[in-house]
Design an enzyme around this catalytic site. Sequence first.
Site, PDB file in Angstrom:
ATOM      1  N   LYS A   1      -4.082  -1.490   1.464  1.00 48.44           N
ATOM      2  CA  LYS A   1      -4.624  -1.703   0.732  1.00 48.44           C
ATOM      3  C   LYS A   1      -4.774  -3.326  -0.170  1.00 48.44           C
ATOM      4  O   LYS A   1      -4.971  -3.778  -0.700  1.00 48.44           O
ATOM      5  CB  LYS A   1      -5.147  -0.821  -0.532  1.00 48.44           C
ATOM      6  CG  LYS A   1      -5.654   0.392  -0.003  1.00 48.44           C
ATOM      7  CD  LYS A   1      -6.659   1.770  -1.421  1.00 48.44           C
ATOM      8  CE  LYS A   1      -5.353   3.127  -0.513  1.00 48.44           C
ATOM      9  NZ  LYS A   1      -4.876   4.492  -1.957  1.00 48.44           N
ATOM     10  N   GLY A   2      -3.461  -3.216  -0.486  1.00 47.81           N
ATOM     11  CA  GLY A   2      -2.755  -3.999  -1.120  1.00 47.81           C
ATOM     12  C   GLY A   2      -3.025  -4.933  -0.716  1.00 47.81           C
ATOM     13  O   GLY A   2      -2.996  -6.323  -1.221  1.00 47.81           O
TER      14      GLY A   2
ATOM     15  N   GLU B   1       0.141  -9.661   5.319  1.00 43.37           N
ATOM     16  CA  GLU B   1       0.791  -8.513   4.186  1.00 43.37           C
ATOM     17  C   GLU B   1       0.808  -9.383   2.192  1.00 43.37           C
ATOM     18  O   GLU B   1       1.004 -10.968   2.576  1.00 43.37           O
ATOM     19  CB  GLU B   1       1.963  -8.191   5.107  1.00 43.37           C
ATOM     20  CG  GLU B   1       1.988  -7.505   5.430  1.00 43.37           C
ATOM     21  CD  GLU B   1       2.240  -5.710   4.747  1.00 43.37           C
ATOM     22  OE1 GLU B   1       1.438  -5.997   3.688  1.00 43.37           O
ATOM     23  OE2 GLU B   1       2.549  -4.804   5.292  1.00 43.37           O
ATOM     24  N   ASP B   2       0.738  -8.700   2.062  1.00 44.05           N
ATOM     25  CA  ASP B   2       0.833  -8.772   0.158  1.00 44.05           C
ATOM     26  C   ASP B   2       1.534  -8.823   0.132  1.00 44.05           C
ATOM     27  O   ASP B   2       2.383 -10.230  -0.525  1.00 44.05           O
ATOM     28  CB  ASP B   2       0.297  -7.755  -0.530  1.00 44.05           C
ATOM     29  CG  ASP B   2       0.432  -6.469  -0.064  1.00 44.05           C
ATOM     30  OD1 ASP B   2       1.355  -6.165   0.825  1.00 44.05           O
ATOM     31  OD2 ASP B   2       0.701  -5.267  -0.953  1.00 44.05           O
TER      32      ASP B   2
ATOM     33  N   ASP C   1       9.243  -6.579   0.749  1.00 42.35           N
ATOM     34  CA  ASP C   1      10.548  -6.720  -0.262  1.00 42.35           C
ATOM     35  C   ASP C   1      11.086  -5.660   1.238  1.00 42.35           C
ATOM     36  O   ASP C   1      12.214  -6.703   1.552  1.00 42.35           O
ATOM     37  CB  ASP C   1       9.539  -4.919  -0.655  1.00 42.35           C
ATOM     38  CG  ASP C   1      10.322  -4.574  -1.681  1.00 42.35           C
ATOM     39  OD1 ASP C   1      11.278  -5.331  -1.974  1.00 42.35           O
ATOM     40  OD2 ASP C   1      10.313  -3.311  -1.924  1.00 42.35           O
TER      41      ASP C   1
ATOM     42  N   PHE D   1       9.214  -5.387  -9.706  1.00 41.20           N
ATOM     43  CA  PHE D   1       8.163  -5.145  -9.203  1.00 41.20           C
ATOM     44  C   PHE D   1       6.907  -5.826 -10.113  1.00 41.20           C
ATOM     45  O   PHE D   1       6.252  -5.715 -10.835  1.00 41.20           O
ATOM     46  CB  PHE D   1       8.091  -3.027  -9.809  1.00 41.20           C
ATOM     47  CG  PHE D   1       7.465  -2.534  -8.733  1.00 41.20           C
ATOM     48  CD1 PHE D   1       7.667  -2.182  -7.725  1.00 41.20           C
ATOM     49  CD2 PHE D   1       5.573  -2.519  -9.476  1.00 41.20           C
ATOM     50  CE1 PHE D   1       6.302  -1.783  -7.094  1.00 41.20           C
ATOM     51  CE2 PHE D   1       4.695  -1.665  -8.689  1.00 41.20           C
ATOM     52  CZ  PHE D   1       5.209  -1.263  -7.557  1.00 41.20           C
ATOM     53  N   VAL D   2       5.882  -6.199  -9.115  1.00 41.57           N
ATOM     54  CA  VAL D   2       4.984  -6.702  -9.646  1.00 41.57           C
ATOM     55  C   VAL D   2       3.318  -5.885  -8.703  1.00 41.57           C
ATOM     56  O   VAL D   2       3.547  -5.663  -8.372  1.00 41.57           O
ATOM     57  CB  VAL D   2       4.730  -8.331  -8.827  1.00 41.57           C
ATOM     58  CG1 VAL D   2       5.517  -8.721  -9.567  1.00 41.57           C
ATOM     59  CG2 VAL D   2       4.769  -7.954  -7.627  1.00 41.57           C
TER      60      VAL D   2
ATOM     61  N   ASP E   1      -0.173  -2.813  -6.726  1.00 44.91           N
ATOM     62  CA  ASP E   1      -0.551  -1.563  -7.223  1.00 44.91           C
ATOM     63  C   ASP E   1       0.614  -0.835  -7.637  1.00 44.91           C
ATOM     64  O   ASP E   1       1.648  -1.231  -7.251  1.00 44.91           O
ATOM     65  CB  ASP E   1      -1.583  -0.355  -6.743  1.00 44.91           C
ATOM     66  CG  ASP E   1      -1.298   0.539  -5.598  1.00 44.91           C
ATOM     67  OD1 ASP E   1       0.231  -0.448  -5.259  1.00 44.91           O
ATOM     68  OD2 ASP E   1      -0.170   1.660  -6.299  1.00 44.91           O
TER      69      ASP E   1
HETATM   70  P1  IMP Z   1       8.563  -2.643   2.118  1.00 44.36           P
HETATM   71  O1  IMP Z   1       8.686  -1.846   3.370  1.00 44.36           O
HETATM   72  O2  IMP Z   1       9.853  -2.501   1.711  1.00 44.36           O
HETATM   73  O3  IMP Z   1       8.769  -4.449   3.073  1.00 44.36           O
HETATM   74  O4  IMP Z   1       7.612  -2.142   1.014  1.00 44.36           O
HETATM   75  C1  IMP Z   1       5.924  -3.580   1.711  1.00 44.36           C
HETATM   76  C2  IMP Z   1       5.148  -2.428   0.896  1.00 44.36           C
HETATM   77  O5  IMP Z   1       6.090  -1.814  -0.287  1.00 44.36           O
HETATM   78  C3  IMP Z   1       4.356  -3.580   0.142  1.00 44.36           C
HETATM   79  O6  IMP Z   1       2.622  -3.624   1.374  1.00 44.36           O
HETATM   80  C4  IMP Z   1       4.196  -2.968  -1.247  1.00 44.36           C
HETATM   81  O7  IMP Z   1       2.350  -1.688  -0.988  1.00 44.36           O
HETATM   82  C5  IMP Z   1       5.088  -2.138  -1.929  1.00 44.36           C
HETATM   83  N1  IMP Z   1       5.432  -2.932  -2.415  1.00 44.36           N
HETATM   84  C6  IMP Z   1       6.662  -4.097  -2.133  1.00 44.36           C
HETATM   85  N2  IMP Z   1       7.240  -3.698  -3.556  1.00 44.36           N
HETATM   86  C7  IMP Z   1       6.244  -4.111  -4.490  1.00 44.36           C
HETATM   87  C8  IMP Z   1       5.981  -4.364  -5.651  1.00 44.36           C
HETATM   88  O8  IMP Z   1       6.309  -5.433  -6.192  1.00 44.36           O
HETATM   89  N3  IMP Z   1       5.201  -4.049  -6.214  1.00 44.36           N
HETATM   90  C9  IMP Z   1       4.209  -3.531  -5.649  1.00 44.36           C
HETATM   91  N4  IMP Z   1       3.690  -2.539  -4.453  1.00 44.36           N
HETATM   92  C10 IMP Z   1       4.741  -3.368  -3.691  1.00 44.36           C
HETATM   93 MG    MG Z   2       1.361   0.044  -2.602  1.00 40.78          MG
END
Ligand code: IMP
Ligand code: MG
Length: 186
Positions: free
Chosen positions: A48-49, A105-106, A109, A158-159, A165
Amino acid sequence: MKPAQDLLADVGEVLLSEEQLEAKVAELGQQITADYSGCELTLVSVLKGSLPFMADLMRNIHLPLRIDLMEVSSYGGTSTESSGLVRILKDLSAPIDGRDVLLVEDIIDTGLTLNYLIRYLKGKNPRSIKVCALLDKPARRLVEIPLDYVGFQIPDAFVVGYGLDFGEVYRNLRFVGVLRPEVYES
Ligand code: IMP
Ligand code: MG
């Protein structure tokens, strides 16, 4: 009745203001408009982000385009760490074979979610697949991923806000802010 949660008080620092976000999204839209002229563009956003970003970005791209939505959840992780095990909760609603897919993508990470999604979507035979991420947290990357369009590189914090969210809350903030560690450590 539960006391009203003060969303703003939980945010320690505004990292990206509404104005900064708006200007960056307009800039990304302009680049994408130029790059995808004559293409069969489908924007695929990941719920949803990415919802606010997608909504703003698509209106800054001045081309005929389609949109589609996926929803994934990573399981086995915690509320601030992802595990890389991705479950598809909602799949595409139309085929993408032969289309130029731009994944919206939002935040990237660890990159594990996106890595999975790219492989999954490649299996559906798009003509091309690229990634547009609003936020990039390079410090935490575990897998190498080519990001074609990036809004902002941000430090390892963490944002929340503008779609992002913590525990499903804070998505409706108009800015991106750093959540006070007390909030997620408590
Ligand atoms: P990844 O698989 O670790 O790259 O994580 C991606 C997903 O983790 C994003 O689409 C977010 O939903 C969540 N995420 C990663 N970092 C943050 C953050 O700082 N704040 C909120 N959600 C995050
Ligand atoms: Mg999330």
